[in-house]
Design a protein around this motif. Structure first.
Motif, PDB file in Angstrom:
ATOM      1  N   SER A  65     -67.134-108.382 -22.878  1.00  0.00           N
ATOM      2  CA  SER A  65     -66.956-106.944 -23.044  1.00  0.00           C
ATOM      3  C   SER A  65     -66.201-106.400 -21.844  1.00  0.00           C
ATOM      4  O   SER A  65     -66.669-106.519 -20.710  1.00  0.00           O
ATOM      5  CB  SER A  65     -68.306-106.239 -23.176  1.00  0.00           C
ATOM      6  N   THR A  72     -59.036-105.033 -28.725  1.00  0.00           N
ATOM      7  CA  THR A  72     -59.616-104.998 -30.067  1.00  0.00           C
ATOM      8  C   THR A  72     -61.142-104.974 -29.997  1.00  0.00           C
ATOM      9  O   THR A  72     -61.802-104.182 -30.678  1.00  0.00           O
ATOM     10  CB  THR A  72     -59.148-106.209 -30.889  1.00  0.00           C
ATOM     11  N   ASN A  73     -61.718-105.840 -29.152  1.00  0.00           N
ATOM     12  CA  ASN A  73     -63.174-105.882 -29.005  1.00  0.00           C
ATOM     13  C   ASN A  73     -63.718-104.557 -28.476  1.00  0.00           C
ATOM     14  O   ASN A  73     -64.739-104.050 -28.951  1.00  0.00           O
ATOM     15  CB  ASN A  73     -63.576-107.014 -28.056  1.00  0.00           C
ATOM     16  N   ARG A  92     -63.646-101.713 -30.999  1.00  0.00           N
ATOM     17  CA  ARG A  92     -64.775-101.844 -31.921  1.00  0.00           C
ATOM     18  C   ARG A  92     -66.061-101.330 -31.271  1.00  0.00           C
ATOM     19  O   ARG A  92     -66.887-100.689 -31.932  1.00  0.00           O
ATOM     20  CB  ARG A  92     -64.940-103.301 -32.347  1.00  0.00           C
ATOM     21  N   GLN A  93     -66.226-101.608 -29.976  1.00  0.00           N
ATOM     22  CA  GLN A  93     -67.413-101.102 -29.286  1.00  0.00           C
ATOM     23  C   GLN A  93     -67.380 -99.580 -29.226  1.00  0.00           C
ATOM     24  O   GLN A  93     -68.401 -98.922 -29.424  1.00  0.00           O
ATOM     25  CB  GLN A  93     -67.504-101.678 -27.870  1.00  0.00           C
ATOM     26  N   GLN A 127     -65.914 -97.570 -31.330  1.00  0.00           N
ATOM     27  CA  GLN A 127     -66.206 -97.073 -32.677  1.00  0.00           C
ATOM     28  C   GLN A 127     -67.698 -97.179 -32.974  1.00  0.00           C
ATOM     29  O   GLN A 127     -68.274 -96.298 -33.624  1.00  0.00           O
ATOM     30  CB  GLN A 127     -65.396 -97.860 -33.706  1.00  0.00           C
ATOM     31  N   LEU A 128     -68.335 -98.247 -32.473  1.00  0.00           N
ATOM     32  CA  LEU A 128     -69.778 -98.402 -32.666  1.00  0.00           C
ATOM     33  C   LEU A 128     -70.531 -97.294 -31.937  1.00  0.00           C
ATOM     34  O   LEU A 128     -71.462 -96.694 -32.495  1.00  0.00           O
ATOM     35  CB  LEU A 128     -70.222 -99.772 -32.145  1.00  0.00           C
ATOM     36  N   ARG A 171     -70.187 -94.087 -33.703  1.00  0.00           N
ATOM     37  CA  ARG A 171     -71.075 -94.087 -34.874  1.00  0.00           C
ATOM     38  C   ARG A 171     -72.523 -93.816 -34.448  1.00  0.00           C
ATOM     39  O   ARG A 171     -73.248 -93.080 -35.122  1.00  0.00           O
ATOM     40  CB  ARG A 171     -70.968 -95.436 -35.583  1.00  0.00           C
TER      41      ARG A 171
END
Length: 349
Positions: free
Chosen positions: A196, A246-247, A250-251, A253-254, A257
C-alpha cells in the motif's frame, strides 16, 4: 468545513521518489498556515519517497526539509555509482544500489530522540515483510520501535530491485508483529508501496476530521514519455508506478465508500431515536451489524479528504540520476498544490 483548535488534521502522503520533494513543499505550505491559524497537525502517514516529510515534519522542521531537498545530490541517496559496480551488483547482489549512503544522510539530519519525544506529531511508516507478506507499520509513539526505526525507514524506501531490503531481528519483542507471526524472528523489509503506497484506511481508523492526501499524480498514473529510452529500469519503474496508483485508487474508492456507509449509519441512528418497541430494536440490531459485522464501521468516523496534487507537473523522478532543477520543479509543484489545497479547504482567500 469548520475547523478549530480541537480539530484533528492529518497528512497522508503517497510513496514514490517524486513525492519526496513534492510532499515536503506541499506539507510545508499547509503546515505554516495551520500554525498561523492556531490549528494543529495530529498525524503524518507516509511511505517510501515521502518518508522524510514525516521524519522532519513531526518535529516542525519542514523548512529545513525543503532546504535539504533543494540541495540534495544523487550521491546522497545512492552513493558513488560506477557502471562496473552497478553491473556487478545486477548479476551478483540483491539490488543495483546500496542504502548505506541514504542511511548516513538520514542519520546526519534527523534527531531520533526528538522524533520519539512526547511532543512530536504521531507518524506511521509502512514496509512490507517479504517473509510473511505482512505490512509492518513503524510508529514514533511506540518507544520499542526506536531500535529499528532506521531499518524501517530504509525498508519503506527499498524499491526492488533498485535499493536493498532491510533485515529486522526480534520484531516480536519490539512489538512490530504479534507473537508467532514472524519467520524465525526476522523481518525482510521492502518498499511499503508493494502492499500500500498510502495509509489512508489506517488514517480513517485513527479518526481525523480533515485529511490532506498528498500525491503529485492525484492517484492517476503519470504517462510515460514517448521519448523515454526504452530499457528495463525505466520500464520497470513505470510499471510499478502504474500498479501502485491502481492499488491506491482502489483504496481511495473503498474509503470513499466507507464514508458513505458511515453517513447512512448516522442517518439510521437519527431515525432510531424517534422509534420505539420492536422497530427500534430491529433498527438498532442493523446498526450494530454495521458497526461490528463485515463493514466494521464501529472504529471509524467520516473524514473530509482533500487531495493535494499537481498532475500537470507530475513526472517519474529518477532518484539515481537527476539535476537540481528536477528537484526544484517538483518542489515548485508542491508549493502550488499546497496553496490550492488551502483555498479548497477555505483556509486562505
Amino acid at each position: 468545513m469548520e475547523l478549530n483548535c480541537n480539530s484533528r488534521i492529518a497528512f497522508v502522503c503517497r510513496g514514490g521518489p517524486e513525492n519526496g520533494p513534492f510532499s515536503a513543499a506541499a506539507a510545508a505550505v499547509i503546515h505554516e498556515e495551520l500554525v498561523r491559524r492556531g490549528l494543529k497537525l495530529s498525524g503524518i502517514y507516509v511511505c517510501s519517497g515521502s518518508v522524510a516529510t514525516a521524519l522532519l515534519g513531526c518535529t516542525g522542521e519542514l523548512d529545513k526539509l525543503c532546504t535539504l531537498w533543494a540541495n540534495i545530490k544523487p550521491e546522497d541517496i545512492v552513493g558513488q555509482v560506477t557502471k562496473f559496480r552497478t553491473m556487478y551488483r545486477a548479476v551478483a547482489k540483491e539490488s543495483l544500489f546500496r542504502s548505506d549512503a541514504l542511511g548516513k544522510f538520514i542519520r546526519k539530519h534527523w534527531d531520533l530522540d526528538a522524533i520519539f519525544s512526547p511532543g512530536a506529531v504521531p507518524i506511521k511508516i509502512p514496509a512490507l515483510d517479504l517473509l510473511t507478506n505482512e505490512l509492518i507499520i513503524f510508529s514514533n509513539k511506540n518507544p520499542k520501535h526506536k531500535r529499528w526505526f532506521l531499518e524501517g525507514v530504509l525498508g519503506s524506501k527499498a524499491l526492488v530491485p533498485f535499493l536493498n531490503p532491510q533485515f529486522v531481528y526480534d520484531p516480536e519483542d519490539t512489538e512490530l508483529v504479534e507473537r508467532g507471526k514472524s519467520k524465525n524472528g526476522t523481518l525482510l523489509l521492502v518498499d511499503g508501496g508493494y502492499n500500500s503506497g498510502m495509509l489512508l484506511e489506517q488514517a480513517v481508523r485513527d479518526q481525523f476530521d480533515l485529511i490532506f492526501l498528498i500525491d503529485i499524480h492525484g492517484l492517476v498514473p503519470t504517462e510515460t514519455d514517448v521519448l523515454e529510452h526504452y530499457f528495463w529500469p525505466p520500464l520497470l519503474r513505470a510499471s510499478i508506478h502504474s500498479l501502485s496508483c491502481t492499488n491506491d485508487m482502489r483504496q481511495f474508492q473503498l474509503v470513499d465508500r466507507i464514508n458513505e456507509e458511515i453517513a447512512v449509519k448516522h442517518e439510521l441512528e437519527r431515525i432510531c431515536i424517534g422509534l420505539s418497541g420492536e422497530q427500534r430494536e430491529g433498527l438498532q440490531a442493523a446498526i450494530d451489524r454495521m458497526n461490528n459485522g463485515r463493514l466494521r464501521l464501529g472504529d471509524k468516523e467520516r473524514a473530509e479528504i482533500l487531495i493535494v496534487s499537481n498532475q500537470d507537473k507530475s513526472s517519474l523522478f529518477n532518484f539515481v540520476k537527476f539535476e537540481q532543477q528536477d528537484v526544484l520543479s517538483l518542489m515548485e509543484a508542491g508549493f502550488e498544490a499546497g496553496q490550492e489545497a488551502l483555498k479548497s479547504a477555505g483556509l486562505v482567500g
